[in-house]
Enzyme design. Sequence first.
Site, mmCIF file in Angstrom:
data_model
loop_
_atom_site.group_PDB
_atom_site.id
_atom_site.type_symbol
_atom_site.label_atom_id
_atom_site.label_comp_id
_atom_site.label_asym_id
_atom_site.label_seq_id
_atom_site.Cartn_x
_atom_site.Cartn_y
_atom_site.Cartn_z
ATOM 1 N N ASP A 1 -8.746 6.519 0.169
ATOM 2 C CA ASP A 1 -7.760 6.587 -0.919
ATOM 3 C C ASP A 1 -6.596 5.617 -0.729
ATOM 4 O OD1 ASP A 1 -9.291 8.647 -2.008
ATOM 5 O OD2 ASP A 1 -8.243 10.150 -0.804
ATOM 6 N N LYS B 1 -8.465 1.160 -2.874
ATOM 7 C CA LYS B 1 -9.546 0.162 -2.870
ATOM 8 C C LYS B 1 -9.971 -0.203 -4.292
ATOM 9 C CE LYS B 1 -11.962 3.004 -0.331
ATOM 10 N NZ LYS B 1 -10.940 3.988 0.008
ATOM 11 N N GLY B 2 -10.081 0.843 -5.147
ATOM 12 C CA GLY B 2 -10.538 0.614 -6.527
ATOM 13 C C GLY B 2 -9.655 -0.393 -7.233
ATOM 14 N N GLY C 1 -13.747 8.279 -4.719
ATOM 15 C CA GLY C 1 -13.087 8.338 -6.022
ATOM 16 C C GLY C 1 -12.167 7.143 -6.105
ATOM 17 N N HIS C 2 -12.537 6.159 -6.896
ATOM 18 C CA HIS C 2 -11.771 4.910 -6.977
ATOM 19 C C HIS C 2 -11.135 4.808 -8.366
ATOM 20 C CE1 HIS C 2 -14.433 3.067 -3.567
ATOM 21 N NE2 HIS C 2 -13.816 4.173 -3.212
ATOM 22 N N THR C 3 -9.808 4.672 -8.376
ATOM 23 C CA THR C 3 -9.068 4.700 -9.642
ATOM 24 C C THR C 3 -8.617 3.304 -10.040
ATOM 25 O OG1 THR C 3 -8.161 6.732 -8.723
ATOM 26 C CG2 THR C 3 -7.232 5.991 -10.828
ATOM 27 N N GLN D 1 -14.449 5.305 1.313
ATOM 28 C CA GLN D 1 -13.787 5.998 2.431
ATOM 29 C C GLN D 1 -12.913 5.002 3.225
ATOM 30 O OE1 GLN D 1 -17.546 6.866 2.185
ATOM 31 N NE2 GLN D 1 -16.660 8.094 0.571
ATOM 32 N N SER E 1 0.750 -4.142 -3.495
ATOM 33 C CA SER E 1 0.603 -3.475 -4.786
ATOM 34 C C SER E 1 1.828 -2.594 -5.019
ATOM 35 C CB SER E 1 -0.683 -2.641 -4.751
ATOM 36 O OG SER E 1 -0.702 -1.722 -5.807
HETATM 37 P P1 GDP Z 1 -9.403 4.467 -3.383
HETATM 38 O O1 GDP Z 1 -10.272 5.648 -3.111
HETATM 39 O O2 GDP Z 1 -9.087 3.712 -2.150
HETATM 40 O O3 GDP Z 1 -9.914 3.581 -4.479
HETATM 41 O O4 GDP Z 1 -8.008 5.071 -3.886
HETATM 42 P P2 GDP Z 1 -7.802 6.225 -4.989
HETATM 43 O O5 GDP Z 1 -8.034 5.655 -6.325
HETATM 44 O O6 GDP Z 1 -8.554 7.443 -4.619
HETATM 45 O O7 GDP Z 1 -6.277 6.577 -4.743
HETATM 46 C C1 GDP Z 1 -5.268 5.638 -4.884
HETATM 47 C C2 GDP Z 1 -4.297 6.140 -5.965
HETATM 48 O O8 GDP Z 1 -3.120 5.382 -5.924
HETATM 49 C C3 GDP Z 1 -4.844 5.965 -7.370
HETATM 50 O O9 GDP Z 1 -4.380 6.999 -8.174
HETATM 51 C C4 GDP Z 1 -4.255 4.618 -7.825
HETATM 52 O O10 GDP Z 1 -4.098 4.519 -9.236
HETATM 53 C C5 GDP Z 1 -2.913 4.687 -7.154
HETATM 54 N N1 GDP Z 1 -2.341 3.386 -6.762
HETATM 55 C C6 GDP Z 1 -2.971 2.266 -6.316
HETATM 56 N N2 GDP Z 1 -2.070 1.328 -5.970
HETATM 57 C C7 GDP Z 1 -0.847 1.863 -6.206
HETATM 58 C C8 GDP Z 1 0.480 1.401 -5.999
HETATM 59 O O11 GDP Z 1 0.726 0.298 -5.549
HETATM 60 N N3 GDP Z 1 1.502 2.253 -6.342
HETATM 61 C C9 GDP Z 1 1.263 3.505 -6.826
HETATM 62 N N4 GDP Z 1 2.317 4.277 -7.107
HETATM 63 N N5 GDP Z 1 0.023 3.977 -7.009
HETATM 64 C C10 GDP Z 1 -1.017 3.167 -6.691
HETATM 65 P P1 IMO Z 2 -12.581 7.097 -1.166
HETATM 66 O O1 IMO Z 2 -13.693 6.091 -1.289
HETATM 67 C C1 IMO Z 2 -10.762 10.302 1.173
HETATM 68 C C2 IMO Z 2 -13.479 12.940 3.384
HETATM 69 C C3 IMO Z 2 -13.582 14.380 2.945
HETATM 70 C C4 IMO Z 2 -13.830 15.059 4.279
HETATM 71 C C5 IMO Z 2 -14.733 14.047 4.985
HETATM 72 C C6 IMO Z 2 -16.218 14.364 4.895
HETATM 73 O O2 IMO Z 2 -12.098 7.617 -2.449
HETATM 74 O O3 IMO Z 2 -11.511 6.580 -0.275
HETATM 75 P P2 IMO Z 2 -17.986 14.132 2.916
HETATM 76 O O4 IMO Z 2 -18.052 14.796 1.578
HETATM 77 O O5 IMO Z 2 -17.972 12.658 2.862
HETATM 78 O O6 IMO Z 2 -19.030 14.643 3.862
HETATM 79 O O7 IMO Z 2 -16.579 14.614 3.537
HETATM 80 O O8 IMO Z 2 -14.478 12.804 4.384
HETATM 81 N N1 IMO Z 2 -13.734 11.918 2.329
HETATM 82 C C7 IMO Z 2 -12.786 11.176 1.753
HETATM 83 N N2 IMO Z 2 -11.445 11.208 1.894
HETATM 84 N N3 IMO Z 2 -11.341 9.388 0.366
HETATM 85 C C8 IMO Z 2 -12.681 9.335 0.236
HETATM 86 O O9 IMO Z 2 -13.300 8.360 -0.459
HETATM 87 C C9 IMO Z 2 -13.465 10.285 0.908
HETATM 88 N N4 IMO Z 2 -14.800 10.530 0.982
HETATM 89 C C10 IMO Z 2 -14.940 11.531 1.851
HETATM 90 O O10 IMO Z 2 -12.387 14.825 2.334
HETATM 91 O O11 IMO Z 2 -12.638 15.126 5.004
HETATM 92 MG MG MG Z 3 -10.319 7.689 -3.462
#
Ligand code: GDP
Ligand code: IMO
Ligand code: MG
Length: 431
Positions: free
Chosen positions: A13, A16-17, A40-42, A224, A413
């Site tokens: 999180d 990356k998305g 979950g990539h946003t 991840q 960012s």
């Molecule tokens: P990923 O799994 O690495 O793709 O990340 P996620 O999408 O799960 O979580 C990142 C969250 O932070 C998302 O809700 C993005 O929209 C948000 N985000 C990304 N870059 C920034 C930033 O520079 N500032 C803020 N406030 N939010 C960001």
């Molecule tokens: P993105 O790509 C954050 C965590 C789970 C749990 C552990 C094992 O959005 O960064 P699993 O279901 O993979 O067997 O769970 O890994 N986990 C993540 N945490 N971001 C993710 O993906 C994750 N994918 C799995 O919360 O701790």
């Molecule tokens: Mg994520």
Amino acid sequence: MPNVAVIGAQWGDEGKGKIVDWLSEKADVIVRFQGGHNAGHTIVVNGIVYKLKLLPSGIVRKNKISIIGNGVVIDPWALLDEIRKIEKQGIKITEKNLYIAENAMLILPLHRELDGIREDAKNTDKIGTTRRGIGPAYEDKIGRRGIRVMDLADKTILSKKIDMILFHHNSIRKGLKQKMVNKKKLINDLKKISSRILKYSKPVWKKINEFKKKKKTIVFEGAQGVLLDIDHGTYPFVTSSNTVAGAAFSGAGCGPDTIDYILGIVKTYTTRVGEGPFPTELKNDIGNKIGVKGKEFGTVTNRKRRCGWFDAVLVKQSCIISGIKGIALTKIDVLDELKDLYICVAYKLNGKKIDYFPSSLQDQIKVKPVYKHFDGWLKNTNGAKKWENLPKKAQTYIRFIRDYCGVSISSISTSPKREDTILLENPFKKY
Ligand code: GDP
Ligand code: IMO
Ligand code: MG
């Protein structure tokens, strides 16, 4: 732009998305190579929020090829549901812009059920998985009894393979006093969706090689983060795949010469979802404040993410293990309102100072962070588009991360939006 692998350098999180989407402007092909719909990539474009789980983040742009590589575990029902949702947001997905590796493993309902059963059975030791069946599906892959995408094309083979997988799973389920899996229903359910999955199925290693020969630009999108890696993460509180950059080659079917640059995505503080050690965790008001400002709720399970100070020891270790050449720093704006900031620069373990994160779980739980204090900048950075527009104190904080990790910062960012990204230098210039 050279071919880039984008890797999360913390516990996932990191954003990356957003960065993959941003880089995709200059890319032709975007490849996911591990994980599944635990990711979950946003992406935020013109006020529209896209939440992607299995689909590569390049899918939201026109004229790009998105590839789900063999290293990904695919729940076909989850994928079809995701395609439907994204199409509803106006994105066209056809066999022309989405390829799926024919040799990718399928996640079946029995995997999801086992994931849930195990999590519920454990009291103190639960992993806190996403309950999507990721772990059990990878276990079956390594156990050589997995069902692959291509198996959907042949009724006889599918039936034989299902017998094999059920021999294993029904034995476990019997021991756990669970209902036996109904083979007929499973086959029927798979039959109903087979053609909708098979139309995307290809030998993607071959396609990637063709793109490479045509000098197309490829972005490899990790899921991840390095600290969730099955080998290098906080085992057993990890996911069940290799999340390091090295996984891109095996998970896509190409050689190391295919990737020129490894970009680590790093959040300016630390978060983690699920259980496991987290030395700089803030179980207090500051942690809550970061969580609220950073909207730290899981994209997949909506769980509250645990928040803490930036851990430079961990990020430096991730950079080394994954061969990260540049850092894309995210979410600097989330720290805007904090008067005092701390970065972990070493640990104390049994009274001794150490400069790395040990592998033993017991030690990972025991280490105490050694902090360096930074003055907060107490100014708005949200939406900043130039380095010069960042407060001096924010610049100092960022420079410290660069110097400590020994890796250049290629971008910063400042909001979830695609355009709110400061490009610091052209990290790829030597290419
Ligand atoms: P990923 O799994 O690495 O793709 O990340 P996620 O999408 O799960 O979580 C990142 C969250 O932070 C998302 O809700 C993005 O929209 C948000 N985000 C990304 N870059 C920034 C930033 O520079 N500032 C803020 N406030 N939010 C960001
Ligand atoms: P993105 O790509 C954050 C965590 C789970 C749990 C552990 C094992 O959005 O960064 P699993 O279901 O993979 O067997 O769970 O890994 N986990 C993540 N945490 N971001 C993710 O993906 C994750 N994918 C799995 O919360 O701790
Ligand atoms: Mg994520």
